[in-house]
Design a protein around this motif. Sequence first.
Motif, short mmCIF file in Angstrom:
data_model
loop_
_atom_site.label_atom_id
_atom_site.label_comp_id
_atom_site.label_asym_id
_atom_site.label_seq_id
_atom_site.Cartn_x
_atom_site.Cartn_y
_atom_site.Cartn_z
N SER A 135 0.83 -1.20 0.00
CA SER A 135 0.00 0.00 0.00
C SER A 135 0.87 1.25 0.00
O SER A 135 1.88 1.31 0.69
CB SER A 135 -0.91 0.04 1.23
OG SER A 135 -1.75 -1.09 1.29
N SER A 166 -2.22 5.28 -8.74
CA SER A 166 -3.03 4.08 -8.56
C SER A 166 -3.25 3.36 -9.88
O SER A 166 -3.18 2.12 -9.96
CB SER A 166 -4.37 4.45 -7.92
OG SER A 166 -5.20 3.31 -7.81
N ALA A 170 -1.98 -0.30 -9.44
CA ALA A 170 -3.06 -1.23 -9.09
C ALA A 170 -2.98 -2.55 -9.85
O ALA A 170 -3.27 -3.62 -9.27
CB ALA A 170 -4.42 -0.57 -9.29
N THR A 175 -2.23 -0.88 -3.70
CA THR A 175 -3.24 0.15 -3.55
C THR A 175 -2.57 1.50 -3.27
O THR A 175 -1.51 1.56 -2.64
CB THR A 175 -4.23 -0.16 -2.43
OG1 THR A 175 -3.53 -0.24 -1.17
CG2 THR A 175 -4.95 -1.47 -2.69
N CYS A 176 -3.21 2.58 -3.73
CA CYS A 176 -2.69 3.93 -3.53
C CYS A 176 -3.85 4.83 -3.12
O CYS A 176 -4.81 4.99 -3.90
CB CYS A 176 -2.06 4.48 -4.82
SG CYS A 176 -0.74 3.46 -5.50
N ASN A 177 -3.77 5.40 -1.94
CA ASN A 177 -4.85 6.24 -1.44
C ASN A 177 -4.29 7.45 -0.71
O ASN A 177 -3.15 7.44 -0.23
CB ASN A 177 -5.76 5.45 -0.50
CG ASN A 177 -6.53 4.37 -1.23
OD1 ASN A 177 -7.43 4.65 -2.02
ND2 ASN A 177 -6.18 3.11 -0.98
N ARG A 230 -8.36 -3.84 0.45
CA ARG A 230 -7.67 -4.20 -0.80
C ARG A 230 -8.40 -3.74 -2.05
O ARG A 230 -7.81 -3.64 -3.12
CB ARG A 230 -7.44 -5.71 -0.87
CG ARG A 230 -6.52 -6.28 0.18
CD ARG A 230 -5.27 -5.47 0.38
NE ARG A 230 -4.50 -5.27 -0.84
CZ ARG A 230 -3.52 -4.38 -0.96
NH1 ARG A 230 -3.21 -3.58 0.05
NH2 ARG A 230 -2.87 -4.26 -2.09
N HIS A 231 -9.70 -3.44 -1.95
CA HIS A 231 -10.45 -2.99 -3.12
C HIS A 231 -10.67 -1.47 -3.09
O HIS A 231 -11.46 -0.92 -3.86
CB HIS A 231 -11.80 -3.72 -3.21
CG HIS A 231 -12.39 -3.70 -4.59
ND1 HIS A 231 -11.67 -4.05 -5.72
CD2 HIS A 231 -13.64 -3.38 -5.04
CE1 HIS A 231 -12.44 -3.95 -6.78
NE2 HIS A 231 -13.64 -3.54 -6.41
N ILE A 232 -9.93 -0.79 -2.20
CA ILE A 232 -9.98 0.67 -2.13
C ILE A 232 -8.67 1.20 -2.69
O ILE A 232 -7.60 0.97 -2.11
CB ILE A 232 -10.16 1.17 -0.68
CG1 ILE A 232 -11.44 0.60 -0.08
CG2 ILE A 232 -10.19 2.69 -0.64
CD1 ILE A 232 -11.63 0.93 1.39
N THR A 233 -8.72 1.86 -3.82
CA THR A 233 -7.51 2.43 -4.40
C THR A 233 -7.87 3.61 -5.29
O THR A 233 -8.99 3.70 -5.81
CB THR A 233 -6.71 1.37 -5.19
OG1 THR A 233 -5.40 1.88 -5.50
CG2 THR A 233 -7.42 0.95 -6.47
N GLN A 235 -8.27 6.60 -4.25
CA GLN A 235 -9.27 7.40 -3.55
C GLN A 235 -8.64 8.46 -2.65
O GLN A 235 -7.52 8.30 -2.17
CB GLN A 235 -10.17 6.50 -2.68
CG GLN A 235 -10.85 5.38 -3.44
CD GLN A 235 -11.74 5.90 -4.55
OE1 GLN A 235 -12.56 6.79 -4.34
NE2 GLN A 235 -11.57 5.33 -5.73
#
Length: 247
Positions: A135, A166, A170, A175-177, A230-233, A235
């Motif tokens: 991450s 991201s 990705a 992930t990149c947030n 893991r499914h948040i990127t 953002q």
Amino acid sequence: MTRIVLVTGGTSGLGRAVAERFAADGATVLVTGRHAGTVDRTAKELGVHGLVCDATDPAQVAALGTRLDAFAAPGGRGRLDVLVNAAGGLPEPASGGGSPLETLLAQWLSSLAQNLLGAVLTTAAVQDRLTPGSSVIGIGSIGAERRGGSYGAAKAALGSWNASLSAELAPRGVTCNLISAGFVAGTNFFRGGLTDERRAALVEETQNKRPGTPDDIAQTAHFLASPGARHITGQTIHVNGGAHTTR
């Protein structure tokens, strides 16, 4: 397997809180800062590793990869599980002697270097060590949404760059947030310049009527680096008590 976590600007404020949270989870944490004294003190107090590194200096940033190798198996190459780009802050005061336009340019360059370019350089230096499940987390600001001046513009650019990063990482499972922080008490962000009236106004802007805490940001960073995220990127996560809302 013990996670390897790198936190830039990890000697104070939000960066220190993030480093402390990951260290409490048993991670091997490396914090960076510009001053040897604060780096050494933070490393001892938190039980983490420290490295003097100015995130805006390409030569110093290039040495980060070598430092990560110290945590690898003998003869191996260091990996990185979590990168937190927390270095940043208000522009450095301009030195005297320049024209008004030169002073303005210096202010903007300082904001961009501290709050955008340092994260870009650091990520570029270590991104080949990120593995599936890693991450990258940046620390943004509500100032990107309003009244932010050169600082807010730099943080807005950080959010735009995060979305681009991201898209690049990705597909590799990284992930990149970005965490966009509102007013957070207990830091030296305002360098002693926050009046009681301004503080009250910042709290009044929130919906829950309290200032943020460094732990609010640290816990959010810890979640974004967890299996549940893991499914948040790509953002921007607003952590500001409702002072700025999205839909």
